[in-house]
Motif scaffolding. Structure first.
Motif, PDB file in Angstrom:
ATOM      1  N   UNK A 289     -35.978   3.095 -11.984  1.00 32.39           N
ATOM      2  CA  UNK A 289     -36.417   1.706 -11.865  1.00 32.39           C
ATOM      3  C   UNK A 289     -37.445   1.500 -10.747  1.00 32.39           C
ATOM      4  N   UNK A 290     -38.022   2.600 -10.251  1.00 32.70           N
ATOM      5  CA  UNK A 290     -39.021   2.535  -9.183  1.00 32.70           C
ATOM      6  C   UNK A 290     -38.522   1.674  -8.018  1.00 32.70           C
ATOM      7  N   UNK A 291     -37.308   1.941  -7.562  1.00 28.14           N
ATOM      8  CA  UNK A 291     -36.710   1.182  -6.476  1.00 28.14           C
ATOM      9  C   UNK A 291     -37.098   1.790  -5.122  1.00 28.14           C
ATOM     10  N   UNK A 292     -37.214   0.938  -4.125  1.00 24.25           N
ATOM     11  CA  UNK A 292     -37.411   1.443  -2.769  1.00 24.25           C
ATOM     12  C   UNK A 292     -36.134   2.151  -2.314  1.00 24.25           C
ATOM     13  N   UNK A 293     -36.283   3.175  -1.475  1.00 26.06           N
ATOM     14  CA  UNK A 293     -35.125   3.909  -0.952  1.00 26.06           C
ATOM     15  C   UNK A 293     -35.124   3.810   0.558  1.00 26.06           C
ATOM     16  N   UNK A 294     -33.996   3.378   1.091  1.00 26.13           N
ATOM     17  CA  UNK A 294     -33.805   3.269   2.533  1.00 26.13           C
ATOM     18  C   UNK A 294     -32.668   4.171   2.987  1.00 26.13           C
ATOM     19  N   UNK A 295     -32.726   4.553   4.242  1.00 20.83           N
ATOM     20  CA  UNK A 295     -31.571   5.176   4.885  1.00 20.83           C
ATOM     21  C   UNK A 295     -30.989   4.149   5.841  1.00 20.83           C
ATOM     22  N   UNK A 296     -29.701   3.877   5.701  1.00 24.63           N
ATOM     23  CA  UNK A 296     -29.016   2.943   6.595  1.00 24.63           C
ATOM     24  C   UNK A 296     -28.422   3.724   7.769  1.00 24.63           C
ATOM     25  N   UNK A 297     -29.070   3.601   8.904  1.00 24.51           N
ATOM     26  CA  UNK A 297     -28.621   4.281  10.117  1.00 24.51           C
ATOM     27  C   UNK A 297     -27.773   3.311  10.937  1.00 24.51           C
ATOM     28  N   UNK A 298     -26.491   3.594  11.051  1.00 25.17           N
ATOM     29  CA  UNK A 298     -25.585   2.769  11.846  1.00 25.17           C
ATOM     30  C   UNK A 298     -25.447   3.403  13.225  1.00 25.17           C
ATOM     31  N   UNK A 299     -25.897   2.679  14.235  1.00 25.84           N
ATOM     32  CA  UNK A 299     -25.905   3.204  15.600  1.00 25.84           C
ATOM     33  C   UNK A 299     -24.815   2.517  16.430  1.00 25.84           C
ATOM     34  N   UNK A 300     -24.137   3.300  17.234  1.00 29.68           N
ATOM     35  CA  UNK A 300     -23.096   2.749  18.111  1.00 29.68           C
ATOM     36  C   UNK A 300     -23.736   2.370  19.447  1.00 29.68           C
ATOM     37  N   UNK A 301     -23.654   1.096  19.782  1.00 28.61           N
ATOM     38  CA  UNK A 301     -24.232   0.589  21.025  1.00 28.61           C
ATOM     39  C   UNK A 301     -23.227   0.724  22.163  1.00 28.61           C
ATOM     40  N   UNK A 302     -21.982   0.350  21.893  1.00 32.47           N
ATOM     41  CA  UNK A 302     -20.884   0.462  22.842  1.00 32.47           C
ATOM     42  C   UNK A 302     -19.597   0.379  22.027  1.00 32.47           C
ATOM     43  N   UNK A 303     -18.473   0.475  22.677  1.00 28.84           N
ATOM     44  CA  UNK A 303     -17.209   0.450  21.951  1.00 28.84           C
ATOM     45  C   UNK A 303     -17.055  -0.878  21.206  1.00 28.84           C
ATOM     46  N   UNK A 304     -16.952  -0.779  19.873  1.00 33.39           N
ATOM     47  CA  UNK A 304     -16.781  -1.969  19.066  1.00 33.39           C
ATOM     48  C   UNK A 304     -18.054  -2.744  18.790  1.00 33.39           C
ATOM     49  N   UNK A 305     -19.221  -2.139  19.079  1.00 33.53           N
ATOM     50  CA  UNK A 305     -20.501  -2.812  18.831  1.00 33.53           C
ATOM     51  C   UNK A 305     -21.464  -1.830  18.173  1.00 33.53           C
ATOM     52  N   UNK A 306     -22.030  -2.256  17.028  1.00 36.10           N
ATOM     53  CA  UNK A 306     -22.908  -1.392  16.241  1.00 36.10           C
ATOM     54  C   UNK A 306     -24.163  -2.155  15.834  1.00 36.10           C
ATOM     55  N   UNK A 307     -25.211  -1.374  15.559  1.00 38.75           N
ATOM     56  CA  UNK A 307     -26.460  -1.931  15.038  1.00 38.75           C
ATOM     57  C   UNK A 307     -26.814  -1.169  13.780  1.00 38.75           C
ATOM     58  N   UNK A 308     -27.113  -1.908  12.716  1.00 41.07           N
ATOM     59  CA  UNK A 308     -27.573  -1.309  11.470  1.00 41.07           C
ATOM     60  C   UNK A 308     -29.089  -1.301  11.469  1.00 41.07           C
ATOM     61  N   UNK A 309     -29.669  -0.100  11.383  1.00 34.29           N
ATOM     62  CA  UNK A 309     -31.119   0.049  11.388  1.00 34.29           C
ATOM     63  C   UNK A 309     -31.576   0.599  10.040  1.00 34.29           C
ATOM     64  N   UNK A 310     -32.151  -0.241   9.165  1.00 34.33           N
ATOM     65  CA  UNK A 310     -32.673   0.253   7.886  1.00 34.33           C
ATOM     66  C   UNK A 310     -33.978   1.029   8.114  1.00 34.33           C
ATOM     67  N   UNK A 311     -34.054   2.235   7.539  1.00 31.15           N
ATOM     68  CA  UNK A 311     -35.253   3.061   7.665  1.00 31.15           C
ATOM     69  C   UNK A 311     -35.817   3.302   6.264  1.00 31.15           C
ATOM     70  N   UNK A 312     -37.068   2.935   6.051  1.00 38.71           N
ATOM     71  CA  UNK A 312     -37.686   3.088   4.737  1.00 38.71           C
ATOM     72  C   UNK A 312     -38.092   4.541   4.518  1.00 38.71           C
TER      73      UNK A 312
END
Length: 293
Positions: free
Chosen positions: A223-246
């Motif tokens: 379907x010619x879809x874009x593909x991303x990698x979802x990188x979940x980074x741990x900032x501190x205990x109990x805190x995360x950031x989701x960084x989408x990478x194309x």
């Protein structure tokens, strides 16, 4: 675990997870001792996986990663169970999305997305993702053998609008959404082990021959879809950031396996940087590559 055991667990979990995470992390510290020392949980599997993945590391270095991993695993268990009561407001503060402009751009272009991710950091808190995007968010899942726990985990995953779809039904779901003009973002867990009957491709991953699911690549190309990698980074205990990478903006006509190799390489880079956050208890390499593969 039978039905009675499950309801005992559920009742206990329902009460204890009313407590704030600051207290539950004390429980996690105690759980770490049980998982790593008394009586241990899959420690032999973890040691073997780490040793084969990092042959250049000494035994002491492997043990250091092990201990960090079991601390993380204990926190992960507590954080997943906390989904019983955690509020939308608190979870949105603890699991944030960065680079949202990329998603907004693709949405404005009416592009569908395949998001590839892994059992890395806290992937279960992705349940809050639908609140941060206009996309219909679909999580492709594999049902658990225990129907009671399967229902519980699925309840956690759908609390904030995530749509769960088994792999066997994802094509039908996507076709219907495309007919109705609904833009979708479908999240695939890429590091699961396919059964022998489903193995179509082997690659090198963490120094070992590794079979891969090809569903994400095949659907994206179709379907010619874009593909991303979802990188979940741990900032501190109990805190995360989701960084989408194309990884790929367009996928129609790409050479076979290039999408799979791209997300495998990216995951390997992330694991090597912080190995303690990947789930080493899985028997990821239980299948051996045939000589004629």
């Amino acid at each position: 675990m039978g039905a009675i055991g499950y309801y005992i667990f559920y009742s206990f979990n329902w009460v204890i997870t009313l407590l704030p995470l600051s207290f539950l992390y004390i429980v996690s510290d105690f759980l770490y001792l049980l998982l790593y020392y008394f009586p241990t949980y899959r420690k032999k599997v973890v040691r073997e996986n780490l040793t084969r993945s990092f042959p250049e590391k000494s035994l002491e270095e492997i043990k250091t990663i092990e201990k960090k991993f079991y601390h993380h695993l204990s926190d992960l268990i507590i954080e997943v169970l906390k989904l019983t009561h955690i509020s939308e407001k608190e979870l949105s503060k603890r699991f944030r999305l960065e680079n949202s402009e990329l998603l907004e751009k693709l949405y404005s272009e009416k592009r569908d997305i395949i998001a590839v991710m892994a059992h890395y950091n806290n992937w279960e808190w992705l349940t809050v993702f639908p609140l941060a995007t206009k996309y219909k968010s679909i999580s492709i899942y594999k049902p658990l053998h225990n129907k009671h726990f399967d229902e519980l985990i699925n309840h956690f995953r759908t609390r904030f609008g995530m749509v769960l779809t088994p792999m066997s039904a994802i094509l039908r779901e996507l076709i219907n959404d495309r007919k109705n003009g609904i833009n979708t973002l479908s999240a695939f867990i890429s590091d699961q082990t396919p059964p022998v009957s489903d193995i179509r491709y082997w690659t090198k991953f963490l120094n070992q021959d590794t079979p891969m699911y090809m569903g994400a690549e095949k659907i994206a190309e179709r379907y010619d879809m874009a593909v991303m990698f979802f990188h979940i980074k741990k900032v501190s205990r109990g805190h995360y950031v989701l960084s989408p990478e194309l990884l790929f903006e367009h996928t129609a006509g790409l050479p076979d396996h290039i999408i799979t190799e791209a997300h495998v390489k990216r995951l390997e880079e992330i694991i090597k940087e912080n190995p303690q956050y990947w789930i080493w208890t899985h028997r990821r390499w239980k299948h051996k590559k045939p000589a004629d593969a």
